[in-house]
Structure formats: structure tokens, C-alpha cells
Design an enzyme around this catalytic site. Sequence first.
Site, PDB file in Angstrom:
ATOM      1  N   ASP A 127      -4.680  -6.303   5.394  1.00  0.00           N
ATOM      2  CA  ASP A 127      -5.725  -7.091   6.061  1.00  0.00           C
ATOM      3  C   ASP A 127      -5.615  -8.567   5.675  1.00  0.00           C
ATOM      4  OD1 ASP A 127      -6.809  -4.908   7.348  1.00  0.00           O
ATOM      5  OD2 ASP A 127      -8.072  -4.366   5.632  1.00  0.00           O
ATOM      6  N   PHE A 180      -3.616   3.659  15.084  1.00  0.00           N
ATOM      7  CA  PHE A 180      -3.861   4.718  14.100  1.00  0.00           C
ATOM      8  C   PHE A 180      -5.025   4.279  13.233  1.00  0.00           C
ATOM      9  CE2 PHE A 180      -0.961   8.327  13.800  1.00  0.00           C
ATOM     10  CZ  PHE A 180      -0.217   8.083  14.938  1.00  0.00           C
ATOM     11  N   PRO A 210      -3.232 -11.755  11.000  1.00  0.00           N
ATOM     12  CA  PRO A 210      -3.528 -11.483  12.412  1.00  0.00           C
ATOM     13  C   PRO A 210      -3.551  -9.975  12.650  1.00  0.00           C
ATOM     14  CG  PRO A 210      -1.245 -12.212  12.151  1.00  0.00           C
ATOM     15  CD  PRO A 210      -1.892 -12.347  10.806  1.00  0.00           C
ATOM     16  N   ILE A 220      -2.238  -7.315  14.662  1.00  0.00           N
ATOM     17  CA  ILE A 220      -1.079  -7.198  15.564  1.00  0.00           C
ATOM     18  C   ILE A 220      -1.431  -6.360  16.789  1.00  0.00           C
ATOM     19  CG2 ILE A 220       1.343  -6.478  15.711  1.00  0.00           C
ATOM     20  CD1 ILE A 220       1.404  -6.738  12.589  1.00  0.00           C
ATOM     21  N   LEU A 221      -2.093  -5.238  16.532  1.00  0.00           N
ATOM     22  CA  LEU A 221      -2.435  -4.318  17.621  1.00  0.00           C
ATOM     23  C   LEU A 221      -3.395  -4.982  18.608  1.00  0.00           C
ATOM     24  CD1 LEU A 221      -2.424  -1.533  18.925  1.00  0.00           C
ATOM     25  CD2 LEU A 221      -4.042  -0.757  17.184  1.00  0.00           C
ATOM     26  N   ASN A 236       0.846  -1.203   0.000  1.00  0.00           N
ATOM     27  CA  ASN A 236       0.000   0.000   0.000  1.00  0.00           C
ATOM     28  C   ASN A 236       0.879   1.250   0.000  1.00  0.00           C
ATOM     29  OD1 ASN A 236       0.470   0.871   2.894  1.00  0.00           O
ATOM     30  ND2 ASN A 236      -0.262  -1.223   3.191  1.00  0.00           N
ATOM     31  N   LYS A 275     -10.645  -2.990  19.234  1.00  0.00           N
ATOM     32  CA  LYS A 275      -9.286  -3.489  19.506  1.00  0.00           C
ATOM     33  C   LYS A 275      -8.949  -3.405  20.986  1.00  0.00           C
ATOM     34  CE  LYS A 275      -7.736  -2.173  14.867  1.00  0.00           C
ATOM     35  NZ  LYS A 275      -6.972  -3.111  14.057  1.00  0.00           N
ATOM     36  N   LYS A 298     -13.182   1.499  16.201  1.00  0.00           N
ATOM     37  CA  LYS A 298     -11.953   0.695  16.113  1.00  0.00           C
ATOM     38  C   LYS A 298     -11.259   0.615  17.476  1.00  0.00           C
ATOM     39  CE  LYS A 298     -10.319   1.010  11.991  1.00  0.00           C
ATOM     40  NZ  LYS A 298      -9.641   1.466  10.798  1.00  0.00           N
TER      41      LYS A 298
END
Length: 395
Positions: free
Chosen positions: A276, A322, A304, A306-307, A206, A340, A336
Site C-alpha cells: 500500500d 483478488f 498507486p 494498479i488495478l 510481504n 475499484k 473493494k
Amino acid sequence: MSKHILLGISGGIAAYKSCELVRLLKKQGHEVSVAMSRAATEFVSPLTFQALSGNPVLSDTHEGGAGNGMAHINLGRAADVFLIAPASADIIAKIACGIADNLPAVLAAARNCPLAVAPAMNVQMWRNPANQRNIAQLVADGITVFPPESGDLACGESGEGRMAEAAALADLLPDLWTEKSLRGRKVLITAGATFEPIDPVRGITNLSSGTMGAALARACRAAGAQVSLVYGQMQAALPAGLYETVYAPSAAAMYREVMARAAASDVFIAVAAVADYKVKNAAAHKLKKDGGGAPPVIELEENPDILAAAAALPNPPFCVGFAAESRNVLEYARAKRLKKNIPLIAANDVSVAMGGRDTQITLIGEGGETVLPAGGKDRAAAAVAAKIAELLDGR
Ligand code: C5P
């Protein structure tokens, strides 16, 4: 934050690198004044530094200066920081003993602002016990030493002694005036774009440039943190002076490197733009289009998070996410953060932030929301680091 930097040049061939340093410091928005020893003027002309800094240059050959003739005092009083680069073995010895017999040495003795030196000399001179004693004395006196690098030296020998590169000095200098709000904290940061291989030469990635992650690493380092940066594809330069920099190109590699460090970190800031999905059927050999058959089918499977995984650890670091969105920025970011299960998320508009130099962040936390001013990512990163320090201190 724009500062007045006094740059002292002592005699050494590395003085040519200080021309670039002046340019970089000016580009960062600082005011730069240059003071040279007589020996330094043998290597680079004062006119060069005058043209680059936009200020008159004082040297031993230009005694007194204008006004009350007290240039050796006045120059130092106007400065927020004094950096001597290159610092020869001779000026280091003078400063260690308080000898003031050339202009940069006088300015060092008469200073009332922080002083840093960037030594440059032959490897044997650097290792000489007298020089090492003097360096230790400078450190004991609260002077910052930007250590020389190893490599080829102008004298033809090779080893430690090359002055730190101008880019590294310009990167590290703001540490001298930054409040140490994260002193003693271990900060783990992910940055850049991940790359999910399709075959050995192609992949899914990206447009993240890694600029914000690098800016945050710099801001946390400047605030006194020990920073580990786990990074993927980066266009931005890696910051100098980090504890460790770990290349982890795919989401899986980034996950491994982060999970190996997260539990021992005080803070985890996930800035990387992580794919993703990864390619489930990545080819071992380069895919070929000849043969006239149907185009290959790329199967995806979820990576996965990560955060979320770091935040789910039994004793998680303070996790910061972020959220780069192209619409409904705040609404998506709030959702979000809850999903998370993290205490803080930085929301920004992807059309402004991704790949660019500027950003506009809203910090969304448990205790409320803070809209940061729009502008450069370095300034935004400093504000995010300060907010993290404030929240950590309040825990
Ligand atoms: O879920 P989304 O990708 O929008 O969330 C963005 C945040 O989560 C960023 O902080 C990003 O670094 C992090 N993230 C992650 N691992 C993933 C996906 C996102 O750490 N697989």
C-alpha cells in the site's frame, strides 16, 4: 484433473530426464504408463520406469503384453494423452511417414488421443532440412511439438536440441486436454509480492509466494490465452510457455509495466500483493546503526492502485481483483469490487491462502456470487479462468 498419460520413450540420452517427468506427473495425480523402444531400454532400464510409474512397462523387447496380446492397441486406448519424450529424429521421421516399426511408433500410428512430442537430438540433426520437414508435418497433422532448448548437448556440441526440461513438460502437458475457452484473448496478470526499498539492501515486502498468480497464468495459457505475467518477489516457479514474463519488483515498476500493456489486453487479473505504501525517503546508501544516534525514521507515501488505474482506462480490459482478507472476507471484498469499479473479484481468507498451496475462493461479480470448492490453487485457478471466459463470452 487426473488423467491417464501414456509416455513413449525413444532412444536418446535425454531418457534420463523422463524419469523425473514420470515422478512429476505422478505428483500431479496422474496415472502414467510407459512404452519404450528397444533403443530406449539401452539408456534407461524398464525397471526404473516401472518403479517410478507404478505400472508395468512395455517395450519392443517385451512383445505382445498380457491379455489379447494387443498391447500396441490397448495401451493407447486407455490413455487420455500420449507424450513421446524424448522423441529422437528417427521416431519423428517414422511418425511423419506413418511408419510403425517400434512400440512407441506403433502406438502413435494407432492412437485415438492427442499426441505430443518432445524432440531431443544433436543440433545438426535438429536443423537438418529432413527433420524440419518432418516436424512441420507433425504440426500440420495436429501433433503438439514441445520445442527443444538451446544449450550444451550430450555429444559435446552446443545449440538447439536439448529436450525441454521435465518441469516444463509437466507444466505444459495439461494444455492438451484443457478446453480453449480463452483462445485469442490477451491476458495480463500481476503476481507475487512487491518490494519497496528502504535502502539498497533492505525493503518492505510481504508473504505472498506468487503461487496463485502463477497458477492463473498457467490456467489461462492452458485455456488458449496469450499471457503476459508481470511479477515481483516469487517463490513459485515461473510457468513455462507464457508470451512474456516481466520482472517488476516495486509497486511503481509494476504500475509502469501494467499500464504499458493494460489497454491492449482483453483481461487484467491483479493477483500481486502490492504494498500500500512505499518509502518516501529511501536511502541511496546502506543505513548504518553505528553512531549511537536515534533510529532512522522511515516515511511512507501511498502507492498507486494498479488495478483501479487499469479499470479507469477509457476502454479497460476485463478487470479481476483478488481480495485477501483476514476477517469479514466477503463484506470487504464486495466493497473493494465497487470501490475499484471492477466486474469481478476473488475473495479468499488470507490465513488459508497466503503462501500456502490451497485456497478457498468466492467469486463476486456483477451478476452474483459463486463459492468455489476449497482445494489446490491450480484447480481454483482453472475455475477462475473458466468463469472469466464465461463472463467475456456473455458480454
Ligand atoms: O486494496 P487492496 O490491496 O486490498 O486490493 C487488492 C487487489 O488490488 C488485488 O487484486 C491487488 O493485486 C490489487 N492492487 C493493485 N495495486 C495496489 C494495491 C492492490 O493492483 N496498489
